[in-house]
Motif scaffolding. Structure first.
Motif, mmCIF file in Angstrom:
data_model
loop_
_atom_site.group_PDB
_atom_site.id
_atom_site.type_symbol
_atom_site.label_atom_id
_atom_site.label_comp_id
_atom_site.label_asym_id
_atom_site.label_seq_id
_atom_site.Cartn_x
_atom_site.Cartn_y
_atom_site.Cartn_z
ATOM 1 N N THR A 33 1.032 37.370 -2.651
ATOM 2 C CA THR A 33 2.223 36.690 -2.124
ATOM 3 C C THR A 33 2.687 37.361 -0.833
ATOM 4 O OG1 THR A 33 2.929 36.018 -4.322
ATOM 5 C CG2 THR A 33 4.626 36.085 -2.619
ATOM 6 N N LYS A 34 2.739 38.680 -0.864
ATOM 7 C CA LYS A 34 3.160 39.418 0.340
ATOM 8 C C LYS A 34 2.195 39.162 1.499
ATOM 9 C CE LYS A 34 5.463 43.239 -2.102
ATOM 10 N NZ LYS A 34 6.708 43.470 -1.357
ATOM 11 N N GLU A 35 0.905 39.164 1.188
ATOM 12 C CA GLU A 35 -0.089 38.939 2.246
ATOM 13 C C GLU A 35 0.023 37.526 2.815
ATOM 14 O OE1 GLU A 35 -3.378 41.965 0.209
ATOM 15 O OE2 GLU A 35 -3.832 39.814 0.409
ATOM 16 N N ARG A 36 0.116 36.532 1.899
ATOM 17 C CA ARG A 36 0.231 35.148 2.350
ATOM 18 C C ARG A 36 1.503 34.942 3.178
ATOM 19 N NH1 ARG A 36 -2.271 30.551 -0.665
ATOM 20 N NH2 ARG A 36 -4.029 31.397 -1.810
ATOM 21 N N GLU A 55 1.896 27.098 -8.906
ATOM 22 C CA GLU A 55 0.681 27.016 -9.733
ATOM 23 C C GLU A 55 0.449 28.338 -10.473
ATOM 24 O OE1 GLU A 55 -1.619 23.954 -6.649
ATOM 25 O OE2 GLU A 55 -2.265 26.040 -6.815
ATOM 26 N N ARG A 56 0.653 29.455 -9.773
ATOM 27 C CA ARG A 56 0.454 30.762 -10.413
ATOM 28 C C ARG A 56 1.419 30.936 -11.586
ATOM 29 N NH1 ARG A 56 -2.709 29.917 -7.558
ATOM 30 N NH2 ARG A 56 -3.591 29.265 -9.538
ATOM 31 N N ARG A 57 2.682 30.546 -11.383
ATOM 32 C CA ARG A 57 3.662 30.726 -12.450
ATOM 33 C C ARG A 57 3.290 29.884 -13.667
ATOM 34 N NH1 ARG A 57 7.483 28.058 -14.188
ATOM 35 N NH2 ARG A 57 7.641 26.685 -12.380
ATOM 36 N N ARG B 39 10.235 42.253 0.510
ATOM 37 C CA ARG B 39 11.148 43.060 -0.321
ATOM 38 C C ARG B 39 10.791 43.044 -1.804
ATOM 39 N NH1 ARG B 39 15.617 40.491 2.303
ATOM 40 N NH2 ARG B 39 15.900 39.284 0.407
ATOM 41 N N ILE B 40 9.894 42.136 -2.231
ATOM 42 C CA ILE B 40 9.602 41.989 -3.662
ATOM 43 C C ILE B 40 9.060 43.297 -4.243
ATOM 44 C CG2 ILE B 40 8.057 40.877 -5.344
ATOM 45 C CD1 ILE B 40 8.122 38.382 -3.672
ATOM 46 N N ARG B 41 9.646 43.705 -5.353
ATOM 47 C CA ARG B 41 9.159 44.912 -6.033
ATOM 48 C C ARG B 41 8.627 44.594 -7.419
ATOM 49 N NH1 ARG B 41 9.016 46.127 -1.907
ATOM 50 N NH2 ARG B 41 10.134 47.548 -0.566
ATOM 51 N N GLY B 42 9.100 43.524 -8.004
ATOM 52 C CA GLY B 42 8.679 43.247 -9.382
ATOM 53 C C GLY B 42 8.627 41.760 -9.686
ATOM 54 N N SER B 44 10.432 39.701 -11.529
ATOM 55 C CA SER B 44 11.594 38.801 -11.482
ATOM 56 C C SER B 44 11.869 38.377 -10.038
ATOM 57 C CB SER B 44 12.817 39.452 -12.126
ATOM 58 O OG SER B 44 13.328 40.462 -11.299
ATOM 59 N N GLU B 45 11.628 39.274 -9.105
ATOM 60 C CA GLU B 45 11.811 38.895 -7.695
ATOM 61 C C GLU B 45 10.695 37.948 -7.235
ATOM 62 O OE1 GLU B 45 13.595 42.895 -5.624
ATOM 63 O OE2 GLU B 45 11.832 43.056 -6.915
ATOM 64 N N LEU B 46 9.502 38.151 -7.782
ATOM 65 C CA LEU B 46 8.382 37.249 -7.457
ATOM 66 C C LEU B 46 8.718 35.815 -7.872
ATOM 67 C CD1 LEU B 46 5.358 36.937 -6.575
ATOM 68 C CD2 LEU B 46 4.764 37.332 -8.981
ATOM 69 N N TRP B 47 9.139 35.645 -9.125
ATOM 70 C CA TRP B 47 9.477 34.290 -9.584
ATOM 71 C C TRP B 47 10.792 33.820 -8.984
ATOM 72 C CZ3 TRP B 47 4.951 33.418 -10.109
ATOM 73 C CH2 TRP B 47 4.098 33.976 -11.049
ATOM 74 N N GLY B 48 11.627 34.764 -8.579
ATOM 75 C CA GLY B 48 12.835 34.388 -7.843
ATOM 76 C C GLY B 48 12.473 33.732 -6.519
ATOM 77 N N LEU B 49 11.488 34.267 -5.843
ATOM 78 C CA LEU B 49 11.017 33.667 -4.580
ATOM 79 C C LEU B 49 10.415 32.286 -4.849
ATOM 80 C CD1 LEU B 49 10.267 33.722 -1.551
ATOM 81 C CD2 LEU B 49 8.152 34.908 -2.192
ATOM 82 N N GLU B 50 9.652 32.184 -5.917
ATOM 83 C CA GLU B 50 9.016 30.900 -6.249
ATOM 84 C C GLU B 50 10.085 29.828 -6.474
ATOM 85 O OE1 GLU B 50 7.573 27.764 -8.792
ATOM 86 O OE2 GLU B 50 8.595 29.415 -9.752
ATOM 87 N N ARG B 51 11.122 30.190 -7.217
ATOM 88 C CA ARG B 51 12.194 29.238 -7.512
ATOM 89 C C ARG B 51 12.955 28.884 -6.230
ATOM 90 N NH1 ARG B 51 13.911 31.910 -11.659
ATOM 91 N NH2 ARG B 51 15.318 33.139 -10.384
ATOM 92 N N TRP B 52 13.259 29.891 -5.462
ATOM 93 C CA TRP B 52 14.015 29.681 -4.218
ATOM 94 C C TRP B 52 13.234 28.771 -3.258
ATOM 95 C CZ3 TRP B 52 12.949 31.140 0.879
ATOM 96 C CH2 TRP B 52 14.016 31.034 1.778
ATOM 97 N N LEU B 53 11.941 29.018 -3.127
ATOM 98 C CA LEU B 53 11.118 28.198 -2.226
ATOM 99 C C LEU B 53 11.047 26.744 -2.698
ATOM 100 C CD1 LEU B 53 7.882 30.084 -1.078
ATOM 101 C CD2 LEU B 53 9.513 28.828 0.351
ATOM 102 N N GLY B 54 10.932 26.546 -3.983
ATOM 103 C CA GLY B 54 10.901 25.190 -4.538
ATOM 104 C C GLY B 54 12.217 24.463 -4.269
ATOM 105 N N GLU B 55 13.320 25.199 -4.427
ATOM 106 C CA GLU B 55 14.632 24.608 -4.143
ATOM 107 C C GLU B 55 14.738 24.238 -2.670
ATOM 108 O OE1 GLU B 55 16.986 27.274 -7.543
ATOM 109 O OE2 GLU B 55 17.277 27.699 -5.407
#
Lengths: 106, 106
Positions: A33-36, A55-57, B39-42, B44-55
């Motif tokens: 994700t960071k790389e993309r 898709e990953r989720r 900034r993603i470290r874990g 929950s932030e990864l899926w937080g980005l996924e949700r935010w991007l979808g929104e």
């Protein structure tokens, strides 16, 4: 779907292997994700990342199913994907290991 | 929904303003995506980005509706969000500008 019996020791082995594979996969998604994101130049790549992350989720949600009734199938898939080795599952009873080996697609 | 008439000159003004707002917003989302990803470290932030991007994608799809029948409402929203100014819409007929001003929420 058959009824597997899981001893406390087997449950511990299963939990450790499951978490190891899941954490490894999450770590890889996080890195990619960071790389993309760093490579994004325009809108199509932006929404490409959005689609890819969704898709990953969904794949993670579907794949990492910790119900004991399906766990051997889950492990077979993870072994097939090289996220786990049979060695990581040492401690499961021979019958389960045999089933996992049998169901593993190479 | 009323029937607006759009002259070719007005269509050109509308297209330019619409694209300017859309591109500005996409640019901002792109920038924030890169920042969030870095900034993603874990997990929950990864899926937080996924949700935010979808929104964001759904919001963009819903907001940027280039049908002439709804365009004044779209512009009113964009003016209210400070993505456009009334000046950017100079060239639209007074009746449309008055409607846009009237519908703009501050």
């Amino acid at each position: 779907m058959r009824e597997w019996k899981w001893s406390p020791a087997e449950k511990a082995v299963a939990r450790r292997a499951f978490d190891m594979a899941l954490n490894g996969e999450l770590e890889a998604i996080l890195r990619e994700t960071k790389e993309r994101a760093a490579r994004i130049r325009g809108t199509s790549e932006l929404w490409g990342l959005e689609r890819w992350l969704g898709e990953r989720r969904r794949e993670i949600d579907q794949k990492y199913d910790y119900r004991y009734s399906v766990l051997p199938t889950v492990f077979a898939r993870l072994v097939g994907e090289r996220r786990l080795s049979i060695d990581d599952l040492k401690g499961l009873e021979p019958e389960k290991l045999a089933a996992i080996r049998l169901w593993t697609e190479h």
